[in-house]
Design a protein around this motif. Structure first.
Motif, PDB file in Angstrom:
ATOM      1  N   UNK A  90      54.215 -22.521  27.059  1.00  0.00           N
ATOM      2  CA  UNK A  90      53.591 -23.313  28.121  1.00  0.00           C
ATOM      3  C   UNK A  90      53.377 -22.482  29.372  1.00  0.00           C
ATOM      4  N   UNK A  91      54.432 -21.755  29.766  1.00  0.00           N
ATOM      5  CA  UNK A  91      54.380 -21.003  31.016  1.00  0.00           C
ATOM      6  C   UNK A  91      53.263 -19.964  30.991  1.00  0.00           C
ATOM      7  N   UNK A  92      53.142 -19.225  29.885  1.00  0.00           N
ATOM      8  CA  UNK A  92      52.152 -18.148  29.833  1.00  0.00           C
ATOM      9  C   UNK A  92      50.887 -18.565  29.100  1.00  0.00           C
ATOM     10  N   UNK A  93      50.814 -19.866  28.739  1.00  0.00           N
ATOM     11  CA  UNK A  93      49.598 -20.395  28.139  1.00  0.00           C
ATOM     12  C   UNK A  93      49.257 -19.670  26.822  1.00  0.00           C
ATOM     13  N   UNK A  94      50.231 -19.651  25.955  1.00  0.00           N
ATOM     14  CA  UNK A  94      50.110 -18.892  24.702  1.00  0.00           C
ATOM     15  C   UNK A  94      49.836 -19.840  23.544  1.00  0.00           C
ATOM     16  N   UNK A  95      48.977 -19.424  22.630  1.00  0.00           N
ATOM     17  CA  UNK A  95      48.565 -20.259  21.501  1.00  0.00           C
ATOM     18  C   UNK A  95      49.759 -20.584  20.599  1.00  0.00           C
ATOM     19  N   UNK A  96      49.878 -21.858  20.159  1.00  0.00           N
ATOM     20  CA  UNK A  96      51.030 -22.245  19.326  1.00  0.00           C
ATOM     21  C   UNK A  96      51.151 -21.427  18.039  1.00  0.00           C
TER      22      UNK A  96
END
Lengths: 354, 354, 354, 354, 354
Positions: C81-87
């Motif tokens: 969430x914090x670094x906006x990373x793909x699941x």
């Protein structure tokens, strides 16, 4: 057993395009038959002279000329002249040891494939070269001997079943190739059964004969592979639709037959794996037997050698051997020998040799 | 043990697109179920006639029709007419020995894969063909028998968990493929355990039966490889996103499942290496045993033959054999024999045979 | 011995991007540390909550966040969430059985590699997954257990030695990859020594245990190969410089590390060749021994059987055996026996069996 | 025997471009020599300090600096500064276990190859890394030890024989590479002789030592292959003429040396085939011998066991054994035994065991 | 047996283009003959000096100069000057161990191939290098010894049979290549026969000599392969028609000869498969024999050891052995021994050892 190598009788150094038949003569007389059809009409006849075909050549109907027997080079030469076919192509037709291939001569396509048959009485694979020439409104097929796998295609043409009557020469060519490739599955099925029988035999009672059959089947697989691998490429080239002679709506069918050749190759590779697996099982079962033989020998020797030695000792003729005089010596020796034997058997049991 | 080769009952030469079921009949009756959903609504039902599906075909919602049982070709033919599907594609659906592939028919994509299951009671690998048709707003899946690996997907659709309800048919197709591929890992895990057990067995007490299991496992690996290798290519083609039916935001998911197939292939290759390592260990343990047997034989023979010979000498009946008269001859001979035996044992010890 | 196959506990069919840790839990608690630096300043700290990192995310300085322990999926999720990373990327991080790969998510690059260590006390290869995320001004690294090969990189950052402080995140990523690949050489050196010892052992006194070690080393090579081959491709892709995140002056360094991976692969292949050479030597030395055993047996049997037979002859009790009465018969028989034995030994000498 | 694997003493994790010598120190002192020439003038000298070279660097004449000894990293570093060479390149020079390669640094080309020598007294292959830097008007060569294969090139430069004086640095580089590759043929010739001797030995009197030599030669081939395969690619890249440093009229010469590398590889592959053929012959000759041993054993046992049994029978002490009293019994028994022996020998003859 | 490796006497390091003959001197004197023709005229002569050829060089007629013997480098050098040929090309002509190749020198094409002959009296394959230079209106061919496969081409030129007189130098080149490739089929036929004989021998009575022949044939196949594989590529390059020296209507003929090389390669591969199959059969027949030997040994030992033991028992000299006194003991013992023997034989029968 199919021959992996065929003797060539051709004299090297002849000018290219000189027609010399290579291969066995498999039929006495050349037979030419013709089917001419479009969506509404159909005409079928045996042809005596090539001129009969010629007037169909320019007609917009689909004309399929089937030639059985390729040993008579004059007939092939006449065809060459009549249909204006390149001499090198004619040479390939009569050299019946071609590998499958596609050649684009702009005005016509030339396709060579192998038609396979499994002769169940002789238990051998039979192979025959089929050459197809696809022209703008004619298809010429050459085969080496009578009897082929094209009857269902002929039936479909006659009955008008399926699409064949509604489509052109390219579809007919596809249909011929397809029936040849479909037939490969039948041949593979025979080998599938053969290999399954081999696998059972190799487990139950392997003999040197089994080994022979394994090697023969392996050779047949090499032959099959040699027949199908290049075909795959040829059909792939056809399917890419680079020739104007192949219309777009036939390409999807060619893709299907291409798929089948891949499946055939796949099965052949699987069979090769299975055969080499069978060979491995055979070899280890042979070495297991050897082991068993060695064990029997060792057990016998290990039990009887010490016992014979003991008997030998008391067979000596020394004057002063006190045991010889003892009253119970003989039964005691028997007891010793029996105990020794039992101990050894128990030892073997513990070593899992028994 | 999975069959590497399946008998085909198809008569070669039939017109292309003729539907003849190939393979075992694995279910009595064809069962058709349908789920229709979008982000807000969901409708689920068993379908009696194909017409019921048809009105969903044009609706913008995602319609998933699942057909269990492919032996009834009339049902498949009706589907073909209803959804306007190419006969060659229908043929592939009922021929249950396809290799995995992707075919792009412009209006829809056709994907064939194999669903695997490891039956632990029978200790065998079971395989079933799954065909998926991805249309603009419908997905049709065909499977051979009841019971599948799609239940988690169904659950996610029903609960609206994950993204599945928010996305289109392409995502659903991805989800189905993904659950099939995920299941491969489960199957591989079983084989991983099997191979580890084999490896231990081969070291502790190898028997010819162990060899059988090794060969059977090897065959299963050949089968698995045959099922997954072409799948990899098919998914790669999907992932390249050349079809308009696959939207860009699904491609990243397809890349993920592509990655999984590579991992599956990797594991299969590793297993093959491990099995052939196990085979090597088996073979050398067999040859070690043989060596041991030979040594025992040689030791026994080497010790007892000379001793028996000595006993034989003094068993001779010559009139003039001075030793026979000596008083201490018998014990001396015993001493000689024992010393000889001890020397030999020491020799074997030095040669490290004992 | 490294495990070639790792059990997966993941339930198939979960929605993609569901984080389930796969692999052993190698560390008790997740530990996050951070280094933030540019050419002039450096700041280093242990991080308790991810929010601490966030304010560095947008700063132009290089921020390296190192996470030790991947079993706690909630931490990974927070990072996501914090670094906006793909699941899907997060899923790959927690599945610790990934093969090395590079994935380009446009905003960041994702690199997976394996960090290897040779534990000399347990004599086994240890492997751990390292995941690197290279963003515009941050690098996040995830590792499975404490202790890594990054200390020299940390030292260079702290001391400002080398170029690392003057360059960006791409150079840091390079430095991390480089130190992992450099470490492979150390591991390979251990194996080099191991194989040399094996080669000597196999010549001097080969035992079945040697065979075990050979097979185990072979397996380790399979594992190493599996770890490095895909890495080579990943680094090659990086080096091609297609991502905007990799600046031109870093490419030359990546080419260097690419070169190293090729050298590693080369060495692994050489080791494989050497091991299979060692195996061949082992097998022929075993068969040489067998030969020797057989020869001993044959020599003993060939010498003593005729001699025992002669002794047997004169042990017969026939009434009329003239030799028995002869005065010199006994010494003559001894002479015959000895001459026979010597002749046979000479025969064996000539046949080079002795 | 050449070492297939060289121990690395480098500490992993050092910053890239840190010069640490890897490999044996093969020469005591670094020696630098220089030849500067154009079509008319030639100047040759030993160089004490690198500054001496520098003023030639910018001159349009061809300057060839040859450095013998790479263990002194400070010298290499000075070169780096003087000629403005990238640190990664310098690192490759001192790591003497590089695989052959070509790297294009725009301003100069970097070529690494292996110079081979067959030491006939020690009967071993010696290998040394040669690094070439081709700049606009200088060539720098680094070698590990004194003595090289460049003397003919030096002679041609001195005498002005051939084209070397008329052409530029690129031709000089070609000439150096060419003399290294030419030398491979000499090395291969030695191996050719060695293999021919092996082939004869294996047929006449194979011993376990022969096997050792076979395996050692096999290893040398692996090493040679490792040295030449990547060279082929490097020269191919040179020959494609993508660098401005290579003029068009040199490309034809590079094509020639490329051709030679292919021929070298071809020969190596042929040698590998020949060696594995030799190994096969060795193994079958060993198994033939085993067979022979077994046959001798079996023949001896089969002949003497029945004979000893007969002798044993008449050695029994039963009171009532009528044969014992017969007058001709003894000679009859001898006749029986001899006839039995002859029959058995004939049986073995028929079975082709004798 | 053809030599797989030829000793080079060339001193490495000579300037490129230095002509040193490599290979055996196969003919005493260099002989040069010339045929000059166009569609109407033909002129044929033996040439004493190269100047004689020169005036034909510029004439538009086709000039074919054939040089037999390449050991005299001065002759080759003169050719070089007269026809303005690159020194590297001349070097390749006199180095008679070239692999087949095509080189495009813009003004002329250079083709190297191997002419093969199977010498039936010596039962060995003979190989000779043929170099062809195709210029705008001349063809020069160099061969190592007298006697070639070009006579049919000469005959066709003289008689004007076929197309040869109507076409240019490119067709002549094709005709020469074609007659060399055609001749490969003759050579392969000999090997085909040889392999068939081997296959029969290996089944009927395999001897170690058979093994030798198998290995020698295998080596010949390696040599053939080495000669034809690169030729295929060379002809493929020719056929692509990139050179202006090849006219469009010759390309179709080159495609044909390309096809033939593929067929030759195919056959060689098949032969390799067949030979290794033969080797497998040989090895299993050897191991079958071993098995048989072991069985004989075991059967003999198992039958006679117990029997000898019994005889040994009653050869003991104990005072109190009641059986010795029994009247029927002796015949009873015989009966026991015979029953024992029969039982054992039956046991072996059941185990299928007999």
């Amino acid at each position: 057993m199919v021959k992996l190598f065929r003797k060539t009788s051709k004299k090297p150094g002849l000018p290219p395009g000189t027609l010399v038949h290579i291969g066995e003569k498999k039929v006495e007389e050349v037979k030419i038959s013709m089917i001419d059809y479009d969506e509404t009409l159909i005409q079928e006849r045996d042809v005596a002279s090539i001129e009969e075909c010629l007037r169909f050549k320019e007609k917009p109907t689909v004309t399929w000329v089937n030639v059985t027997g390729i040993h008579d080079v004059t007939v092939i030469e006449e065809f060459g002249k009549a249909f204006n076919i390149h001499p090198l192509l004619l040479e390939d037709i009569v050299h019946s040891d071609q590998r499958p291939k596609l050649e684009d001569y702009d005005d016509y396509l030339f396709i060579v494939l192998r038609m396979l048959r499994y002769d169940e009485t002789k238990e051998e694979l039979q192979s025959e070269q089929v050459s197809l020439i696809l022209g703008p409104n004619f298809v010429i097929s050459f085969q080496e001997r009578e009897g082929d796998v094209f009857d269902p295609v002929r039936a479909r043409i006659r009955n008008g079943k399926g699409k064949v009557r509604k489509m052109g020469c390219d579809y007919l060519t596809y249909a011929l190739i397809d029936s040849i490739v479909d037939n490969y599955f039948l041949v593979l099925e025979k080998y599938g059964e053969k290999i399954e029988i081999l696998q059972e035999k190799v487990l139950s009672h392997p003999t040197p004969d089994t080994l022979q059959v394994i090697h023969a089947t392996k050779r047949d697989m090499i032959f099959l592979r040699k027949s199908v691998w290049p075909l795959r490429e040829a059909i792939n080239a056809l399917q890419r639709g680079e020739s104007a002679l192949i219309s777009d709506n036939v390409i999807i069918y060619l893709r299907d037959v291409y798929d089948h050749t891949i499946q055939v190759i796949d099965t052949i590779e699987t069979f090769r794996d299975m055969i080499s697996g069978t060979l491995d099982v055979y070899l280890s079962s042979v070495s297991n037997k050897m082991n068993e033989v060695m064990k029997v020998l060792t057990i016998i020797a290990t039990i009887f050698m010490p016992m014979t030695f003991i008997a030998g000792i008391y067979g000596m003729n020394f004057k002063y051997m006190p045991e010889l005089e003892w009253h119970w010596a003989y039964p005691v020796i028997w007891a010793v020998i029996i105990v020794l034997g039992v101990l050894m058997l128990m030892g073997f049991k513990r070593k899992k040799w028994l």
